[in-house]
Design a protein around this motif. Structure first.
Motif, PDB file in Angstrom:
ATOM      1  N   ALA A 381       0.834  -1.205   0.000  1.00 60.49           N
ATOM      2  CA  ALA A 381       0.000   0.000   0.000  1.00 60.49           C
ATOM      3  C   ALA A 381       0.867   1.253   0.000  1.00 60.49           C
ATOM      4  O   ALA A 381       0.508   2.264  -0.614  1.00 60.49           O
ATOM      5  N   HIS A 384       1.617   1.928  -3.519  1.00 56.73           N
ATOM      6  CA  HIS A 384       0.403   2.404  -4.197  1.00 56.73           C
ATOM      7  C   HIS A 384       0.179   3.883  -3.888  1.00 56.73           C
ATOM      8  O   HIS A 384      -0.107   4.688  -4.789  1.00 56.73           O
ATOM      9  N   PRO A 456      -5.551   0.454  -0.909  1.00 58.60           N
ATOM     10  CA  PRO A 456      -6.208  -0.767  -0.408  1.00 58.60           C
ATOM     11  C   PRO A 456      -6.320  -0.818   1.108  1.00 58.60           C
ATOM     12  O   PRO A 456      -7.011  -1.691   1.643  1.00 58.60           O
ATOM     13  N   ARG A 574      -8.782  -3.993   7.469  1.00 60.54           N
ATOM     14  CA  ARG A 574      -8.428  -3.281   6.245  1.00 60.54           C
ATOM     15  C   ARG A 574      -7.319  -2.263   6.499  1.00 60.54           C
ATOM     16  O   ARG A 574      -6.350  -2.187   5.736  1.00 60.54           O
ATOM     17  N   ARG A 579      -6.044  -8.831   4.272  1.00 61.67           N
ATOM     18  CA  ARG A 579      -7.024  -9.076   3.224  1.00 61.67           C
ATOM     19  C   ARG A 579      -8.097 -10.044   3.702  1.00 61.67           C
ATOM     20  O   ARG A 579      -7.835 -10.956   4.466  1.00 61.67           O
TER      21      ARG A 579
END
Length: 580
Positions: A381, A384, A456, A574, A579
């Protein structure tokens, strides 16, 4: 016959390679989380090159969170000094246009008066990297209990396995070697990053010379710069710049336009005042085929500025601005931050400042994984989130560079003429500069308005009719939209709400009476550090838009709602990277 003793393998939870501002900031972040860290730097000491000269408001907020903002301001330009950017034909010539900005003290007073969340809690800070690096280093040496800082050691190679990284270091003189075993390796080792190259990660690069100046309304290409140079009888610029960092005992020689931070010329050069006193840095374009090794720095300096004076040259070298973002920010046990994964033109000051955000984002993610409450997906993440910011900031830096390029194409020999045509040309170019503006020093949308809303590990707002605020380079719209930096606001008693955030964990801001027991129990079940902060301030509540706002350790919104979540364990999983 006895067997040779195997070399001692030193241990660390995180090995940080590179002690520039990003590596030092990452070490400060890891220290805050209590992570045992070894920070190494291949050079014998801090940099002598003035690579940056402004720490923006968002970076200063993050340094305040780390408890060092006031210490850094002690070595920076004093808070009572206003800032001016001036365009002129040269240091001895005519002023074309100026942009003036208030002092840090005045900006603080204005933000307190407005208190509407539109500005940063901490105004920007003017300081050269030559000064910032030693200050950050000294803070670590003086205060850190979990970080060991060592200069004169560089990364030679590393091997990664499922449990960690074995790194091989070499001394600056190449005579000594040592082995470090760490659970994670963080490469903050600059544009030529050995860490990135060993990972085999490529760079996506934009060729600034081929960009078209469309978004600023000028249908010109940077190739037009070549024509502008030829009109002056000079060789076209080839993309390189020459830096001259110097001191002078007679700064009044350069004071024709008053105390100026940036003195800029349509010829393409910028003179930066590092301390509003005796220390300056000139960046000027080089003509095609110019042998940088043969340049006399003093004559180069005098030729651009248009006057001669006593000057002590500290550093002089050629350099090439780049617009690159790495294809990846790391993987597995090895991650990257700062110039190792993005390089931009100096326009806007986004290089180091983007790296500070990287350092905080990577640091809390590494700490969460090492402490067991975060999963390795937090590191995915990180890539990302921060790569998206790097791409956005690269676009902004390119836009600002193109504005300067457009001004250069407007240059004509008449700018330096004392005849009536010179005066008319200078007036026209000055109007063009004012029309184009100085967004590179005013882009709050870039500094404060970036969001991780597609991350995410951020919970989207699913409330009916909820819409994300528009993002632009220039405007910052205060919001707690998930993934955003929340608004800075002073409470009724004068307390800064940001100062109530949990710096090593999550903070649940509760603006109304709700039972959040289920959420706190879910956090406890997963070991996620979470503090509840009750705020009963109508103004802050309105700015924060929801009754409940969950803020991450890096001061970004992870979740928000007007009622506790129906599935609190899902929210907690989260935000910690688990996940389902």
């Amino acid at each position: 016959m006895s067997k040779p003793t195997p070399p001692t393998v030193e241990q660390a939870e995180v090995l940080v390679v590179g002690a520039g501002p990003v590596g030092l900031t990452l070490a400060l972040e890891l220290e805050q989380h209590g992570v045992q860290t070894l920070l190494v730097e291949r050079n014998a000491s801090t940099t002598r090159h003035p690579k940056m000269d402004v720490t923006n408001g968002r970076s200063m907020e993050l340094y305040r969170r780390l408890g060092v903002a006031d210490d850094l301001r002690n070595v920076a330009l004093t808070a009572d000094r206003p800032t001016k950017v001036t365009w002129a034909t040269n240091a001895a010539g005519w002023e074309l246009a100026s942009f003036e900005y208030p002092s840090v003290d005045d900006m603080r007073a204005k933000n307190r008066e407005r208190n509407d969340g539109t500005g940063p809690l901490e105004p920007w800070m003017r300081v050269s990297q030559v000064i910032l690096e030693p200050a950050l280093r000294d803070l670590l040496l003086d205060r850190a209990k979990h970080v060991n800082v060592q200069y004169g050691w560089g990364l030679e190679s590393f091997e990664e396995d499922a449990d960690g990284v074995t790194a091989h270091l070499v001394s600056a003189d190449g005579t000594s070697r040592r082995t470090i075993r760490a659970r994670y390796l963080a490469g903050c080792d600059g544009a030529g990053s050995r860490t990135r190259r060993q990972l085999g990660i490529g760079l996506d690069e934009i060729d600034l010379r081929k960009l078209v100046v469309r978004e600023i309304g000028l249908p010109r290409t940077v190739a037009a710069l070549a024509r502008a140079f030829r009109e002056r009888g000079e060789r076209p610029a080839d993309g390189r710049f020459y830096l001259v960092h110097f001191t002078t005992k007679d700064p009044a020689v350069l004071g024709r336009f008053g105390t100026v931070w940036h003195l800029q010329s349509p010829d393409g050069w910028t003179l930066i005042s590092q301390n509003d006193g005796d220390t300056f840095t000139l960046h000027a374009p080089l003509g095609m085929g110019t042998d940088a090794e043969g340049i006399d720095p003093r004559e180069f300096l005098f030729g651009r500025l248009g006057c001669r004076f006593e000057a002590n040259v500290l550093v002089a070298n050629a350099w090439t601005p780049r617009l690159t973002v790495a294809d990846s920010f790391g993987r597995g046990r090895v991650w990257l931050a700062g110039d190792a994964v993005h390089q931009v033109t100096p326009t806007g000051g986004y290089g180091m400042n983007t790296g500070v955000g990287d350092a905080v984002g990577l640091g809390w993610g590494l700490a969460a994984v090492l402490q067991g409450w975060g999963t390795p997906d937090l590191l995915d993440a990180y890539e990302h989130e921060r790569r998206a910011v790097a791409l956005r900031n690269r676009q902004a830096a390119a836009r600002h560079a193109l504005v300067r390029a457009a001004i250069m194409t407007s240059n004509r020999a008449e700018l330096h003429s004392e005849r009536w045509l010179g005066a008319r040309t200078r007036q026209r170019v000055g109007r063009e500069i004012l029309d184009l503006g100085n967004l590179e020093n005013e882009a709050l949308g870039i500094e404060l308005g970036y969001r991780y809303d597609t991350s995410p590990v951020v919970c989207p707002d699913t409330a009916p009719g909820a819409q994300a605020p528009r993002q632009t380079m220039d405007d910052y719209v205060p919001s707690t939209w998930p993934g955003a930096r929340p608004p800075s606001v002073l409470l009724a008693d004068g307390t800064a709400l940001f100062d109530l955030f949990h710096s090593a964990g999550f903070t649940l801001l509760r603006f109304a009476d709700h039972d959040v027991t289920a959420l706190t129990e879910a956090a406890a079940e997963r070991g996620v550090p979470l503090e509840i902060v009750d705020v009963r301030d109508p103004h802050a509540h309105a700015l924060y838009e929801r009754d409940l706002v969950l803020v991450r350790p890096d001061q970004h919104v992870a979740w928000r709602g007007d009622t506790p979540p129906a599935d609190p364990l899902h929210v907690i999983d989260r935000i910690r990277g688990a996940r389902h």
